[in-house]
Scaffold this motif. Structure first.
Motif, PDB file in Angstrom:
ATOM      1  N   ILE A 106       4.959   5.020  -6.508  1.00  6.82           N
ATOM      2  CA  ILE A 106       3.785   4.131  -6.107  1.00  6.82           C
ATOM      3  C   ILE A 106       3.453   4.303  -4.809  1.00  6.82           C
ATOM      4  O   ILE A 106       2.278   4.637  -4.302  1.00  6.82           O
ATOM      5  CB  ILE A 106       4.133   2.671  -6.464  1.00  6.82           C
ATOM      6  CG1 ILE A 106       4.214   2.434  -7.995  1.00  6.82           C
ATOM      7  CG2 ILE A 106       3.017   1.825  -5.838  1.00  6.82           C
ATOM      8  CD1 ILE A 106       4.505   0.894  -8.419  1.00  6.82           C
ATOM      9  N   MET A 107       4.502   4.297  -3.761  1.00  9.23           N
ATOM     10  CA  MET A 107       4.194   4.784  -2.533  1.00  9.23           C
ATOM     11  C   MET A 107       3.635   5.959  -2.198  1.00  9.23           C
ATOM     12  O   MET A 107       2.955   6.326  -1.301  1.00  9.23           O
ATOM     13  CB  MET A 107       5.307   4.244  -1.501  1.00  9.23           C
ATOM     14  CG  MET A 107       5.840   2.719  -1.870  1.00  9.23           C
ATOM     15  SD  MET A 107       4.171   1.556  -1.512  1.00  9.23           S
ATOM     16  CE  MET A 107       3.755   1.927   0.298  1.00  9.23           C
ATOM     17  N   ALA A 110       0.445   6.455  -2.547  1.00  6.92           N
ATOM     18  CA  ALA A 110      -0.475   6.002  -1.376  1.00  6.92           C
ATOM     19  C   ALA A 110      -0.599   7.296  -0.297  1.00  6.92           C
ATOM     20  O   ALA A 110      -1.730   7.423   0.198  1.00  6.92           O
ATOM     21  CB  ALA A 110       0.309   5.086  -0.602  1.00  6.92           C
ATOM     22  N   TRP A 167       3.763  -5.607   3.291  1.00  8.62           N
ATOM     23  CA  TRP A 167       2.950  -5.732   2.127  1.00  8.62           C
ATOM     24  C   TRP A 167       1.655  -5.878   2.210  1.00  8.62           C
ATOM     25  O   TRP A 167       0.532  -5.422   1.648  1.00  8.62           O
ATOM     26  CB  TRP A 167       3.617  -6.568   0.986  1.00  8.62           C
ATOM     27  CG  TRP A 167       3.240  -6.383  -0.327  1.00  8.62           C
ATOM     28  CD1 TRP A 167       3.745  -5.349  -1.332  1.00  8.62           C
ATOM     29  CD2 TRP A 167       2.077  -6.862  -1.110  1.00  8.62           C
ATOM     30  NE1 TRP A 167       2.879  -5.707  -2.623  1.00  8.62           N
ATOM     31  CE2 TRP A 167       1.943  -6.436  -2.439  1.00  8.62           C
ATOM     32  CE3 TRP A 167       0.810  -7.830  -0.702  1.00  8.62           C
ATOM     33  CZ2 TRP A 167       0.843  -6.841  -2.920  1.00  8.62           C
ATOM     34  CZ3 TRP A 167       0.134  -8.339  -1.359  1.00  8.62           C
ATOM     35  CH2 TRP A 167      -0.115  -7.758  -2.771  1.00  8.62           C
ATOM     36  N   PHE A 171      -1.575  -3.376   1.267  1.00  2.11           N
ATOM     37  CA  PHE A 171      -2.288  -3.423   0.330  1.00  2.11           C
ATOM     38  C   PHE A 171      -3.937  -4.052   0.861  1.00  2.11           C
ATOM     39  O   PHE A 171      -4.839  -3.230   0.161  1.00  2.11           O
ATOM     40  CB  PHE A 171      -2.075  -4.959  -0.329  1.00  2.11           C
ATOM     41  CG  PHE A 171      -2.733  -5.337  -1.574  1.00  2.11           C
ATOM     42  CD1 PHE A 171      -2.658  -4.661  -2.744  1.00  2.11           C
ATOM     43  CD2 PHE A 171      -3.677  -6.404  -1.403  1.00  2.11           C
ATOM     44  CE1 PHE A 171      -3.648  -5.025  -3.793  1.00  2.11           C
ATOM     45  CE2 PHE A 171      -4.680  -6.900  -2.373  1.00  2.11           C
ATOM     46  CZ  PHE A 171      -4.439  -6.124  -3.589  1.00  2.11           C
ATOM     47  N   GLY A 210       2.834   1.836   4.796  1.00  4.71           N
ATOM     48  CA  GLY A 210       3.655   2.041   3.657  1.00  4.71           C
ATOM     49  C   GLY A 210       4.828   2.650   3.800  1.00  4.71           C
ATOM     50  O   GLY A 210       5.751   2.629   3.102  1.00  4.71           O
ATOM     51  N   LEU A 268      -4.449   2.460  -7.800  1.00  4.18           N
ATOM     52  CA  LEU A 268      -3.322   1.866  -7.200  1.00  4.18           C
ATOM     53  C   LEU A 268      -3.282   0.783  -6.626  1.00  4.18           C
ATOM     54  O   LEU A 268      -2.161   0.192  -6.452  1.00  4.18           O
ATOM     55  CB  LEU A 268      -3.111   3.231  -5.780  1.00  4.18           C
ATOM     56  CG  LEU A 268      -2.035   3.016  -5.106  1.00  4.18           C
ATOM     57  CD1 LEU A 268      -0.932   3.628  -5.983  1.00  4.18           C
ATOM     58  CD2 LEU A 268      -1.898   3.935  -4.001  1.00  4.18           C
ATOM     59  N   PHE A 272       0.301  -1.834  -7.386  1.00  2.00           N
ATOM     60  CA  PHE A 272       0.818  -2.090  -5.955  1.00  2.00           C
ATOM     61  C   PHE A 272       1.515  -3.287  -6.024  1.00  2.00           C
ATOM     62  O   PHE A 272       2.483  -3.884  -5.431  1.00  2.00           O
ATOM     63  CB  PHE A 272      -0.200  -2.201  -4.978  1.00  2.00           C
ATOM     64  CG  PHE A 272       0.522  -1.997  -3.458  1.00  2.00           C
ATOM     65  CD1 PHE A 272       0.768  -3.102  -2.879  1.00  2.00           C
ATOM     66  CD2 PHE A 272       1.103  -0.625  -3.157  1.00  2.00           C
ATOM     67  CE1 PHE A 272       1.303  -2.959  -1.204  1.00  2.00           C
ATOM     68  CE2 PHE A 272       1.824  -0.540  -2.041  1.00  2.00           C
ATOM     69  CZ  PHE A 272       1.895  -1.559  -1.082  1.00  2.00           C
ATOM     70  N   ILE A 275       5.667  -3.752  -6.201  1.00  2.00           N
ATOM     71  CA  ILE A 275       6.269  -3.492  -4.880  1.00  2.00           C
ATOM     72  C   ILE A 275       6.428  -4.700  -4.144  1.00  2.00           C
ATOM     73  O   ILE A 275       5.461  -5.258  -3.986  1.00  2.00           O
ATOM     74  CB  ILE A 275       5.494  -2.446  -4.037  1.00  2.00           C
ATOM     75  CG1 ILE A 275       5.214  -1.045  -4.907  1.00  2.00           C
ATOM     76  CG2 ILE A 275       6.327  -2.017  -2.718  1.00  2.00           C
ATOM     77  CD1 ILE A 275       6.695  -0.441  -5.210  1.00  2.00           C
TER      78      ILE A 275
END
Length: 542
Positions: A106-107, A110, A167, A171, A210, A268, A272, A275
């Protein structure tokens, strides 16, 4: 006669065992002295006296045990209750597992979004030059405005991340950059275009935090392996925007290319939520319960357990303070890192934009760049602005993107063998050499190979400086330190377009020399960094 032992409930068996052991020890001692005691009545009386004292002492111990029969077990439980552990110990105890794979994917995505937003400039430059009939300095100003937004919001996003959480900033950066990137595709004029792209740069500054969020969850021995692999996602983002340019721009135009490029950001945003907030940040802010819940969730996903005891770390009231960055412990590191980040961005975007400019204007093996530029870009009736990329140009850019991951094994090896400081110096020196080699007149194949090597070196250098910065600063100022560094890097990104896109039209040698010289000076500065972070735990405070 010995007095009777106290009759306390539950102690009979224990008293019997104590007396038996005492009688056995006494029998052994009197057996050794049997002959002397018979020879002397006085000594025998002394032996009886010693026996009486010994039994009395045992009885007193027995009474104490009876009065508090759970004394020993209570002390054991009390010691366990007082046992504590830190977030660093918890992260190392949990180790690497399924959570880190999810975090990595996931990161890493980014990085795809960030790369698409930045690399979009190299693809869209010929198109906006054609549509709005722009001069070289106006095309360069587009990149500069993006990096200006990144620079201004870099420090701000770092401060907010240290004060209110990583976070939220990451985001918010995703939402912000996706929104303004979509608006860019509807820009009615050049002025609106550069303003909206600067807003995109501001959002990307938040997304870059991130890397800090990811670093704070990874165990120390895995950071040198996992963090360099993030360049794979950057490569995917760079390749994706180039492929979109090759397929979409000739048919639907650059505006639809931007609209399609926003899709990964939207996807994404929904992913997110898997996380969590950084446990290191939560403990520094005093939110111990949230940190414990996060660590328990990670341990459950990894089929591991937390250390025994309770999580405890002192609350840090001075979070996100620039004074920490300039304190005696970090002053020299901060100043050298700011220049290292400036050069990392200056060299990276210099390589990207130089390759784009050399291909667009066909300046390879040109001795008089200004004369060749005038011939190609001007007609008798006025300037010729519309010179779009040919398919072969897109292919060359795609091949150069592979350079960003081709040498990842070498990057990992350098980090584990040479450490962070020496890796930075080595990569900068090699990049300086390859920048000068681009001046050599060679074939398109030779140029592609040199561009491949250059992109590998500057990409690896960017990776290492990211890792070193996240490791060297404490949790209370890690995001702010990263924010300051990324802001200085965007100054390099702001200057690079004017050298790579404007000065390149005057002289290829004159345009490439500043990149090479900056890399050499930076290599010396990296060697003088006072702290090596290889294998070191992340600091919680200064």
């Amino acid at each position: 006669m010995t007095p009777p032992l106290p009759d306390t409930p539950g102690a009979g068996q224990q008293k019997h065992c104590v007396l038996e052991a005492a009688n056995e020890r006494f029998a052994l001692s009197t057996a050794c002295k049997e002959k002397p005691l018979r020879a002397s009545g006085r000594k025998k009386d002394m032996g009886d006296s010693m026996k009486t004292e010994l039994v009395n002492a045992i009885q007193l111990q027995d009474v104490e045990l009876d009065e508090n029969p759970r004394h020993l077990s209570w002390n054991t439980k009390n010691n366990n209750a007082e046992q504590t552990y830190s977030v660093e110990k918890a992260v190392e105890t949990i180790g690497f597992g399924r959570f880190h794979i999810l975090l990595f994917i996931i990161m890493g995505s980014a990085n795809i979004v960030e790369a698409m937003e930045i690399m979009l400039l190299a693809v869209v430059s010929p198109e906006i030059r054609c549509e709005w009939r722009l001069d070289d300095w106006q095309v360069a100003l587009v990149s500069t405005m993006v990096f200006l937004g990144f620079m201004v919001c870099g420090v701000l996003s770092g401060y907010i991340a240290d004060r209110y959480g990583r976070w939220k900033v990451v985001f918010g950066g995703f939402v912000w950059s996706a929104y303004f990137s979509l608006l860019t595709s509807f820009a009615p004029s050049y002025g609106w275009f550069i303003f909206l792209r600067s807003m995109v740069g501001c959002g990307v500054a938040g997304v870059s935090q991130g890397f800090v969020l990811k670093t704070e969850f990874i165990p120390a021995k895995h950071r040198a392996y996992l963090l360099p692999l993030a360049s794979i996602f950057w490569m995917f983002g760079s390749m994706l925007i180039i492929i979109l340019g090759m397929l979409v721009v000739p048919t639907l135009g650059w505006r639809w290319m931007i609209r399609i490029s926003v899709a990964p950001s939207i996807i994404l945003i929904f992913l997110f939520k898997f996380i969590p907030e950084s446990a290191r940040y939560n403990v520094s802010a005093g939110n111990i319960q949230a940190a414990v819940e996060t660590l328990q969730r990670i341990a459950k996903m990894n089929n591991a357990s937390l250390p025994p005891g309770q999580l405890f770390e002192p609350v840090e009231t001075e979070r996100g303070s620039w004074r920490i960055l300039l304190s005696p412990s970090f002053r020299r590191t901060s100043v050298l890192l700011w220049y290292a980040w400036f050069v990392a961005s200056f060299a990276y975007y210099g390589s990207v934009l130089s390759s784009s400019e050399l291909l667009e204007k066909n300046l390879l093996c040109v001795t008089d760049a200004d004369r060749a530029h005038q011939i190609k870009h001007r007609h008798e009736d006025g300037p010729c602005y519309c010179i779009p990329f040919a398919p072969s140009d897109y292919h060359t850019l795609l091949i150069s993107c592979f350079g960003e991951v081709a040498l990842v094994p070498l990057n990992i090896g350098l980090l584990n063998v040479l450490g962070r400081k020496m890796s930075l110096s080595f990569l900068q020196l090699m990049a300086a050499v390859v920048f000068m080699l681009l001046n050599i007149c060679t074939s398109m194949f030779g140029f592609t190979v040199l561009l491949f090597l250059l992109r590998s070196l500057v990409s690896m250098n960017f990776n290492v400086v990211y890792i070193y910065t996240a490791e060297v600063y404490p949790t209370v100022a890690r995001s702010l330190g990263m924010g300051f560094c990324t802001s200085f890097s965007r100054i390099g990104g702001m200057i690079a377009p004017f050298i790579a896109q404007v000065l390149m039209s005057e002289s290829v040698l004159l345009a490439l020399s500043p990149f090479s010289v900056a890399c050499v000076i930076c290599a010396v500065g990296n060697f003088l960094l006072p702290i090596e972070t290889k294998g070191r735990a992340l600091l919680q405070n200064s």
